[in-house]
Design a protein around this motif. Sequence first.
Motif, mmCIF file in Angstrom:
data_model
loop_
_atom_site.group_PDB
_atom_site.id
_atom_site.type_symbol
_atom_site.label_atom_id
_atom_site.label_comp_id
_atom_site.label_asym_id
_atom_site.label_seq_id
_atom_site.Cartn_x
_atom_site.Cartn_y
_atom_site.Cartn_z
ATOM 1 N N UNK A 155 27.627 83.133 -23.956
ATOM 2 C CA UNK A 155 27.268 84.549 -23.809
ATOM 3 C C UNK A 155 27.198 84.986 -22.355
ATOM 4 N N UNK A 156 26.804 84.083 -21.476
ATOM 5 C CA UNK A 156 26.602 84.467 -20.071
ATOM 6 C C UNK A 156 27.768 84.009 -19.195
ATOM 7 N N UNK A 157 27.992 82.708 -19.110
ATOM 8 C CA UNK A 157 28.999 82.178 -18.189
ATOM 9 C C UNK A 157 30.422 82.493 -18.646
ATOM 10 N N UNK A 158 30.725 82.245 -19.908
ATOM 11 C CA UNK A 158 32.089 82.494 -20.396
ATOM 12 C C UNK A 158 32.414 83.980 -20.304
ATOM 13 N N UNK A 159 31.467 84.834 -20.650
ATOM 14 C CA UNK A 159 31.672 86.278 -20.538
ATOM 15 C C UNK A 159 31.945 86.671 -19.088
ATOM 16 N N UNK A 160 31.208 86.092 -18.149
ATOM 17 C CA UNK A 160 31.400 86.398 -16.726
ATOM 18 C C UNK A 160 32.779 85.943 -16.241
ATOM 19 N N UNK A 161 33.234 84.787 -16.692
ATOM 20 C CA UNK A 161 34.570 84.309 -16.314
ATOM 21 C C UNK A 161 35.635 85.263 -16.851
#
Length: 186
Positions: A88-94
Amino acid sequence: MISGGIGKRVHLITGGPGVGKTTLIKEAIRTWRGALGGFYTEEIRVHGRREGFRIVTLDGREGVLAHVNYSGPPWVGKYGVDVYALEEIAVTAIKEAIRQGALVIIDEIGKMELCSSHFREAVSVALREGVNVLGTIMLTPHPWANEIKSHPAVRLITLEKTNRDSVIGEINQWLESLQSRATSTV
């Protein structure tokens, strides 16, 4: 030491625990003037004892990646990994950084992050899409991480306490070359 590396669009820093990989990433991006996205990780310490790891995106979102009090699975050592928070956080940011054509920060490609197939896919997309990436990757061998390390777009740099200044110089030189190219095409 920079020869051949400045033309690569993905710079990944590897090295042992505590050598300063994340600190180096934070220092390097401090002067970046272009679009920037992605995430870095931080230790969660309580009374001087490491109890987990936090994900922090460059746009200010954060969450707990792993903690000694998480029940898991998956587990990496004594830490239960929160794959949902990672995605939810890191993959979305990438994904958002790739969509924007920003410099993508991925700190780190490590055992905890590799628990997520969505994370692995986001890293693979960054390699395929042709965006510039600055990140860190685990030193220990791992089949998937080894593939990333040997990808033709990747410049792998091993950080040690003795070469820190030269590595930050290499990274800054690369980032300056990216900024020069960006301003010359405007």
